[in-house]
Structure formats: structure tokens, C-alpha cells
Design a protein around this motif. Structure first.
Motif, PDB file in Angstrom:
ATOM      1  N   UNK A   1       0.781  -1.235   0.000  1.00  0.00           N
ATOM      2  CA  UNK A   1       0.000   0.000   0.000  1.00  0.00           C
ATOM      3  C   UNK A   1       0.814   1.286   0.000  1.00  0.00           C
TER       4      UNK A   1
ATOM      5  N   UNK B   1       3.376   4.308  -1.378  1.00  0.00           N
ATOM      6  CA  UNK B   1       3.751   4.976  -2.619  1.00  0.00           C
ATOM      7  C   UNK B   1       5.248   4.802  -2.794  1.00  0.00           C
TER       8      UNK B   1
ATOM      9  N   UNK C   1       3.033  -2.320  -3.611  1.00  0.00           N
ATOM     10  CA  UNK C   1       3.261  -0.875  -3.588  1.00  0.00           C
ATOM     11  C   UNK C   1       2.590  -0.250  -4.814  1.00  0.00           C
ATOM     12  N   UNK C   2       2.263   1.028  -4.715  1.00  0.00           N
ATOM     13  CA  UNK C   2       1.789   1.806  -5.865  1.00  0.00           C
ATOM     14  C   UNK C   2       3.001   2.534  -6.414  1.00  0.00           C
ATOM     15  N   UNK C   3       3.451   2.125  -7.600  1.00  0.00           N
ATOM     16  CA  UNK C   3       4.775   2.526  -8.063  1.00  0.00           C
ATOM     17  C   UNK C   3       4.711   3.534  -9.213  1.00  0.00           C
ATOM     18  N   UNK C   4       5.532   4.568  -9.112  1.00  0.00           N
ATOM     19  CA  UNK C   4       5.711   5.540 -10.186  1.00  0.00           C
ATOM     20  C   UNK C   4       7.153   5.459 -10.672  1.00  0.00           C
ATOM     21  N   UNK C   5       7.337   5.409 -11.993  1.00  0.00           N
ATOM     22  CA  UNK C   5       8.698   5.514 -12.523  1.00  0.00           C
ATOM     23  C   UNK C   5       8.900   6.921 -13.066  1.00  0.00           C
ATOM     24  N   UNK C   6       9.830   7.636 -12.455  1.00  0.00           N
ATOM     25  CA  UNK C   6      10.196   8.967 -12.933  1.00  0.00           C
ATOM     26  C   UNK C   6      11.533   8.856 -13.665  1.00  0.00           C
TER      27      UNK C   6
ATOM     28  N   UNK D   1       7.462  15.035  -7.741  1.00  0.00           N
ATOM     29  CA  UNK D   1       7.079  13.628  -7.943  1.00  0.00           C
ATOM     30  C   UNK D   1       7.800  12.752  -6.914  1.00  0.00           C
TER      31      UNK D   1
ATOM     32  N   UNK E   1       6.380  12.508  -3.392  1.00  0.00           N
ATOM     33  CA  UNK E   1       5.188  11.701  -3.112  1.00  0.00           C
ATOM     34  C   UNK E   1       5.569  10.355  -2.486  1.00  0.00           C
TER      35      UNK E   1
END
Lengths: 281, 281
Positions: free
Chosen positions: A157, A159, A182-187, A197, A200
Motif C-alpha cells: 500500500x 507509494x 506498492x503503488x509505483x511511479x517511474x520517474x 514527484x 510523493x
């Protein structure tokens, strides 16, 4: 002040465990073997290969460095790989990158038997990871997952933000953290307002290859910060992608450079070589 | 009120172009062929397969539905696949999912020649996509990329959020948008505060499989909203994952259901079958 994630200490502990396992396997007649193909005279590659060889020796893995001339043709290199694909004394084959420009890297990685691809770079192994059925896993992100485990850092859960979208770190890292919910962002380099970004993130993994790029403005207070960077500053000193002094003030956990992620990468390479030997028996 | 992305219209236009290309290929003695393996009597599968067959016929692709009994063994199914791997009349092989429970889906997908895997589900093709060297691409995300192109929706530097992490939509969608330099987040059933995460998106792709799940609270004003859902409501009516009536009020672009993403998926299947035929010649 954030708690230090001691990669060197964890790596030593895991390597001791792997050594014990190798001793058990020896009794059963299984002798894990790793061959490293080193083409040309690249200085950094020489160092990496030497470190891998030393780690293998310490653990009791049969290790061989096959040095090949800068001028080797692609066809010759492919035939050397094929020879080790067939050689049951070697369970892991590692082609040290980068290769000289006249050789097609993708073709070479494709030539390695996926069962011996202990680096996890073969498209077949990448595909298995991508679909959530990993076989071989790229060693750096795999080592980072072991760090989370050892320090009881739960990903469920959370970020997570990965800075950097390389095939060997960023993308597999994102997939592995997503597998843990996990809630994953690729920057990456084209991300607009990267500090916002990054901020977060509960878990921030930095693999962008720019010394001291990530300052405390990128980090949410209490975040876990993992630094994959290996850069040299103007004095030749090894530094990470993260400005450790200031970021460690706001992070809850942080890896140092050196003695952070690096030792874990080599450890996972050894681990996967032993796993490969067990499967190939 | 957002502009409608008319998937039906774009699909018709692309199918007309593919039809022309097939006619040109016929003159060169290339006759693109697609075989669909349909195991058992699943009702939804029957409909999907029929629609694919009709589209192929309209375009002039030689198409065959190989119907196999629910009771077929895994070994028999694998041997049918091998037969089509060898058959140069068929350039695309599609195994309609789901398969009966006694058959290992992953083993079956692995058996299809990656060059004929027009669905893009083979781990080798997934791996090539993952490392940014796509060969075959899963048709639904591929079709969505064509929509962005047709409607001049630029992804560079945008925040994109995919809701849903399936192998056939969510994960390849994320990778394709990242290749266009979007900053991509994959959200899913275990994401905490999903509406807030979705609301970060300039581009929101919803593939969660829950009818009318996404309300206007999930959508940043001006966002592009793509609805991959195909659900039935209590009256048996086909509905998307997005509450179209209210979300279309805030979105800048939005796909309807039906006549949105669905027709594009079939179109890309035809497109990849023709591409496969060209490569295999």
C-alpha cells in the motif's frame, strides 16, 4: 536522523549463509560455477569483475574470468558463449557490459542460455519477471528487495517512486515493488517537476547516475531512501546519486554509498549462481 | 464536455488501410493467415472469437477457428500448437483465454512460436517490450497508443496513471506510455486512496474490471480518460469501468463503451497478423 541500511553488513551475513549452502551442495557433488566473460580493457569493468571473482572465491563458488580481446568478432564471442552454455561445470554465465561498439549487445544477451543468465538480463527472464513469474532477477533490484526484508520495511500500500528507467535497475525495481503491492511511479530524465514527484514517495529508489542529484527537497520526511548511484566526484571519490548528509536528516532509512546497494548486487549474483546450480543438477 | 474518442471510427479507418495492404501483399503471393484455437464452450470466448473471425474476413486475412473439446489434454493442445508453429499458411496463432483448469496457461503461451504470437503474450515478447525493443505488443494497449496518435494526444512529460496491473493491459500500457516519456504510475486494488492517485493523472487508463467504478472524483479536470472495461450491468447491458455520464463532464477526451477501446484491440490483432506475415516471408 535516518537509520542506516548497512548493505555491507547484510551482504556479509548473506554471503556466510550462501557459503554454508555451497558446502552442503559440495557434499552432494554439486559444485556451483560462474564464468565471467570480459571483453577488452575497460578499467571500471576490470574492477567489477575482480570484485565478483573475489566474492565467489570467498563463498567457495568455482569462478573463472575468461578474458577476450577488444578485437574479438561478434561471431567468435557468440561461439564462446555457446561453449559455456554446453559446459555443465558452469551454472552461471555473466557477460560484463559494456561491450565494444562493433558487437550487438542485445544479440549477445540473447545468446546466453536463460537458465545460466544469473544477471537476469535475457529478454526471456525479463519477460518472466514482467508477468510476475520471475526466474532470474536483475541483481541490483533483487538485492534492494532483500534490504527491505532485512529491515522490516513493508511495501504494501505504500507509494514508491523509482527515479531512472533502465532495464537493469529502474524497470525491474518497479515490477518487484509492485509485486509487493506498492503503488509505483517511474520517474526519469523527462519527468516534469521531478522533486515534487519524488516527494510523493514513501519509498524512493534513486538510480539516475548523477552525483548528489537528489537533495532534501526531493524527499518526504520519513521516507525510505535507496541510493543506487556510483559516481566519482571531482576528487575521484565514490559518491551516490543522493546528497547523503542532508537527506539522511529527513529520511527514516537510508543507504550509504559505498557499503550500501553495491555489496548486495554482488551477493545476489552469487545467490543466483547457487540457485542455478541446484536447478541444473 | 470532453471530446469523444471514437474507437469504432478509427478502427474502421485502420481496417480499411490494412485491407489495402493485404491486397498488395496478395499480389506478391503473401496471404496473411490467422488461426484461433478455441478450447471448450465458454460463451464470452465464443463471441470474441466470432468477432475476430468476422474482422479477419472483412480485411481479407485467411482465418480459421480450430475448435477443440473442453476435455483435450495439455499434451494434445501443445501438439496442435506445434503443428501450427510449423504451418507456413498461418502467420498468427491465437490461443483464446481462459483455458480449462486442467491446462497450464503459461506452458501453452510458451509453446506458441514468438514470431506467430500476435497477441504479444509470450514471455519472450513481453521481455522485448519490457526492455524497450518491442516485437509483438499486446493488442489492447497497442490500440490505445494508436488512439493517442490519432487524436494528437501528446504523452511527453505528462503524468499518466494506469488503474489495473494485468499482464495483458496494465503493465504493457505503462511501459508503452513510458516509452513516450510519460511519468507513469500503476495503481491497483491495493492502492491506498485510489481516487487521489488517479486524480494526479493527465492521462488516466482504467482497466480494473468493475462496472462504473471510476467517478468524477477520480478525474482531474481536463484529463484524458481511457476506459478498457467491459462489464455487464444488472440488465445485461455492456458498461465500462468509468461512469461515462459524469466523467465526460470533466475529461478533455474520453472513450465510450462500447465503440471505444474494443474495436481497436481487434484491429491491432489484424495489424500484427499482417506484420507477422511480412516478416515470415
Amino acid at each position: 536522523m535516518g537509520e542506516l541500511i548497512n548493505g555491507r553488513e547484510l551482504a556479509d551475513k548473506m554471503q556466510a549463509q550462501i557459503k554454508e549452502e555451497v558446502q552442503d551442495l559440495e557434499k552432494k557433488g554439486i559444485h556451483p560455477g560462474l564464468v565471467v566473460l570480459l571483453v577488452g580493457e575497460n578499467q571500471a569493468s576490470q574492477t567489477y569483475v575482480k570484485n565478483k571473482d573475489l566474492a565467489a572465491a570467498k563463498i567457495g563458488i568455482r569462478s573463472k574470468i575468461e578474458r577476450l580481446p577488444e578485437t574479438i568478432s561478434e561471431v567468435e564471442l557468440l561461439s564462446v558463449i555457446e561453449q559455456y552454455n554446453q559446459d555443465s561445470n558452469y551454472h552461471g554465465i555473466l557477460v560484463q557490459l559494456p561491450l565494444p561498439k562493433h558487437i550487438d549487445e542485445e544479440k549477445v544477451l540473447l545468446a546466453v542460455d536463460p537458465n545460466k543468465d544469473v544477471d537476469g538480463f535475457h529478454p526471456m527472464n525479463m519477460g518472466h519477471l514482467f508477468i510476475g513469474e520471475p526466474t532470474m532477477i536483475p541483481c541490483t533490484p533483487y538485492g534492494i528487495m532483500k534490504m527491505f526484508e532485512a529491515y522490516n520495511i513493508d511495501l504494501e500500500g505504500k507509494r514508491a517512486v523509482v527515479i531512472g528507467r533502465s532495464n537493469i535497475v529502474g524497470k525491474p525495481m518497479a515490477q518487484l515493488m509492485m509485486m509487493k503491492n506498492a503503488t509505483v511511479t517511474i520517474a526519469h530524465s523527462r519527468t516534469v517537476d521531478l522533486p515534487a514527484v519524488a516527494k510523493e514517495a514513501d519509498i524512493l529508489v534513486v538510480a539516475i547516475g548523477r552525483g548528489h542529484f537528489v537533495t532534501k527537497e526531493f524527499v518526504k520526511p520519513g521516507a525510505v531512501v535507496i541510493d543506487v548511484g556510483m559516481n566519482r566526484d571531482e576528487n575521484g571519490k565514490l559518491i551516490g546519486d543522493v546528497k547523503f548528509d542532508e537527506v539522511s536528516e529527513v529520511a527514516s532509512f537510508i543507504t550509504p554509498v559505498p557499503k550500501g546497494v553495491g555489496p548486495m548486487t554482488i551477493t545476489m549474483l552469487m545467490y543466483q549462481t547457487v540457485e542455478a546450480a541446484k536447478k541444473q543438477k
